[in-house]
Design a protein around this motif. Structure first.
Motif, short mmCIF file in Angstrom:
data_model
loop_
_atom_site.label_atom_id
_atom_site.label_comp_id
_atom_site.label_asym_id
_atom_site.label_seq_id
_atom_site.Cartn_x
_atom_site.Cartn_y
_atom_site.Cartn_z
N TRP A 272 46.01 5.55 23.04
CA TRP A 272 46.02 4.21 22.45
C TRP A 272 44.69 3.90 21.76
O TRP A 272 44.68 3.31 20.67
CB TRP A 272 46.30 3.17 23.54
CG TRP A 272 47.75 3.05 23.87
CD1 TRP A 272 48.43 3.67 24.88
CD2 TRP A 272 48.72 2.26 23.17
NE1 TRP A 272 49.75 3.32 24.85
CE2 TRP A 272 49.97 2.45 23.82
CE3 TRP A 272 48.65 1.42 22.06
CZ2 TRP A 272 51.14 1.84 23.39
CZ3 TRP A 272 49.83 0.79 21.64
CH2 TRP A 272 51.05 1.00 22.29
N GLY B 197 51.54 6.28 10.22
CA GLY B 197 50.79 5.08 9.91
C GLY B 197 51.52 3.78 10.24
O GLY B 197 52.55 3.76 10.91
N LEU B 198 50.97 2.69 9.73
CA LEU B 198 51.54 1.37 10.00
C LEU B 198 52.88 1.19 9.30
O LEU B 198 53.75 0.44 9.77
CB LEU B 198 50.56 0.28 9.56
CG LEU B 198 49.23 0.24 10.33
CD1 LEU B 198 48.30 -0.82 9.75
CD2 LEU B 198 49.48 -0.01 11.82
N ALA C 173 44.59 5.71 18.47
CA ALA C 173 45.45 5.08 17.47
C ALA C 173 44.76 3.89 16.82
O ALA C 173 44.80 3.71 15.60
CB ALA C 173 46.77 4.65 18.11
N ILE D 114 51.89 5.88 14.90
CA ILE D 114 50.77 5.42 14.07
C ILE D 114 50.00 6.61 13.52
O ILE D 114 49.63 6.64 12.34
CB ILE D 114 49.84 4.50 14.89
CG1 ILE D 114 50.56 3.19 15.24
CG2 ILE D 114 48.55 4.22 14.14
CD1 ILE D 114 49.81 2.31 16.22
N LEU E 145 55.32 2.74 11.65
CA LEU E 145 55.51 1.86 12.81
C LEU E 145 56.43 0.70 12.47
O LEU E 145 57.31 0.34 13.26
CB LEU E 145 54.15 1.33 13.28
CG LEU E 145 54.19 0.36 14.46
CD1 LEU E 145 54.78 1.02 15.71
CD2 LEU E 145 52.79 -0.20 14.77
N PRO F 277 45.54 4.40 7.43
CA PRO F 277 46.30 3.27 7.95
C PRO F 277 47.76 3.20 7.48
O PRO F 277 48.63 2.79 8.25
CB PRO F 277 45.52 2.06 7.45
CG PRO F 277 44.80 2.55 6.24
CD PRO F 277 44.47 3.98 6.51
N ILE G 152 54.09 4.96 20.55
CA ILE G 152 53.53 4.13 19.48
C ILE G 152 52.28 4.76 18.86
O ILE G 152 52.18 4.86 17.63
CB ILE G 152 53.24 2.70 19.98
CG1 ILE G 152 54.54 2.01 20.43
CG2 ILE G 152 52.56 1.88 18.89
CD1 ILE G 152 55.58 1.83 19.34
N PRO G 153 51.31 5.23 19.66
CA PRO G 153 50.17 5.93 19.05
C PRO G 153 50.58 7.16 18.25
O PRO G 153 49.97 7.46 17.21
CB PRO G 153 49.31 6.32 20.26
CG PRO G 153 49.62 5.27 21.28
CD PRO G 153 51.09 4.99 21.11
N GLY H 149 49.48 7.54 7.76
CA GLY H 149 49.04 8.42 8.83
C GLY H 149 48.70 9.83 8.34
O GLY H 149 48.49 10.06 7.14
N ILE I 70 44.21 4.54 12.66
CA ILE I 70 44.38 3.43 11.70
C ILE I 70 43.20 3.32 10.73
O ILE I 70 43.42 3.20 9.51
CB ILE I 70 44.61 2.09 12.44
CG1 ILE I 70 45.98 2.12 13.14
CG2 ILE I 70 44.55 0.91 11.48
CD1 ILE I 70 46.29 0.89 13.96
#
Length: 344
Positions: A228, A264-265, A231, A260, A268, A240, A256-257, A243, A236
């Motif tokens: 985490w 990337g975002l 990430a 990301i 996500l 960002p 989730i990590p 990825g 990020i």
């Protein structure tokens, strides 16, 4: 998004094309299973037959899991390689992918509990309860804290949503916690000791992290916390939007990590949209269908998704074959339920 992110990762020299190619094919496989299910199913009887096959498979898997109790540190699914989890710091050689098996069992128990809610025959109720106990035993011996973490919200989701047998499930849950130390003392001790390990850690390590006031010292749990942090403070800031590409950040055993880091975002955002879509479709189906079997399946998808989201705090749940193949199969069934009702 995976393909585009990986393309830029390969061009940048970060990602190995051959490795990433097969990972993306694996991700795509889950959606193929979903689409195949939606195209093949045309009658309620087919759904019933496939659910029976699903449960027979779970029995075979659990017979294998129970047969390993006392022989390996942590039980695992068939066709697994003992020691596969040893790549994580602090794991035990001979454990196999116990975390994966636990995620699969969350889906199985969710289905059994959902079927129990809407079954009116004593014989089938008894069968579902027996199969649930038969699944809870290997779940305990996976020693998978992520699976324990996912199991409770999965059951609570069913209690919250179901209109039937809520009292029975609550009573059963209380009896499970009250009587398991007496009926299944060894299994209960295994679960308690495994949870305690999170806060104890090895005697030779002084590393720790504080989460919500609790000191975490066990190494594999600390590895998730580091994921985490990576990430938020490494992935990020460096890349960002898209990825590093699939496989571009190596082993990240937290969902989730991993998303990301790989996509990337933007990735996500798409993932969260996908989760929302599954919830919306399943809840709409659950509210509208009157058929008890079809209602049970939609309740299973909702509750197992909740459980798997909690499970994914300690595993890359949504890219694991043994978890995602049955999950997307059930999602496919939920998607065709409205068409089956119209045909009736």
């Amino acid at each position: 998004v995976c393909v585009i992110a990986t393309y830029f990762g390969v061009v940048s020299g970060i990602v190995n094309f051959k490795k990433a190619f097969f990972y993306i094919i694996k991700y795509t496989e889950y959606f193929i299973i979903y689409f195949l299910t939606t195209q093949i199913i045309s009658t309620r009887q087919q759904v019933k037959n496939l659910i029976i096959a699903f449960l027979i498979t779970s029995v075979i898997v659990n017979i294998h899991g129970i047969s390993l109790i006392g022989k390996v540190p942590r039980v695992y699914a068939p066709f697994d390689a003992p020691g596969a989890e040893a790549v994580l710091v602090g794991s035990e050689v001979g454990a196999g992918e116990a975390n994966t098996y636990g995620g699969y069992l969350i889906i199985v128990i969710s289905l059994l509990l959902s079927l129990f809610c809407y079954s009116e025959l004593f014989a089938t109720n008894f069968l579902y309860l027996f199969l649930m106990i038969f699944s809870l035993i290997p779940l305990a011996y996976t020693k998978s804290r992520a699976s324990y973490f996912g199991f409770v919200p999965m059951v609570l989701t069913i209690i919250f949503l179901t209109e039937k047998k809520r009292t029975y499930i609550l009573l059963g849950l209380l009896l499970l916690f009250a009587l398991s130390p007496i009926v299944f003392p060894q299994a209960t001790e295994t679960v308690v000791e495994r949870i305690k390990e999170t806060f104890a850690g090895p005697v030779w390590s002084e590393e720790e992290a504080v989460i919500l006031g609790f000191k975490v010292r066990e190494l594999s749990a600390l590895a998730r916390i580091k994921s985490w942090r990576k990430a938020l403070f490494e992935f990020i800031p460096k890349r960002p939007i898209l990825g590093f590409g699939v496989t571009g950040v190596g082993l990240v055993d937290t969902q989730i990590p991993l998303i990301i880091g790989e996509t990337g975002l933007l990735g996500l955002t798409i993932f969260l949209w996908l989760i929302f879509s599954i919830f919306k479709t399943s809840i709409d189906t659950f509210k509208t269908t009157q058929d008890t079997l079809l209602k049970s399946i939609s309740l299973c998808v909702i509750s197992s998704l909740v459980g798997l989201l909690f499970h994914s705090v300690g595993a890359n749940t949504f890219i694991i074959i043994r978890i995602m193949e049955p999950f997307w199969f059930l999602c496919g069934l939920v998607s065709v339920i409205p068409t089956l009702q119209y045909k009736k």
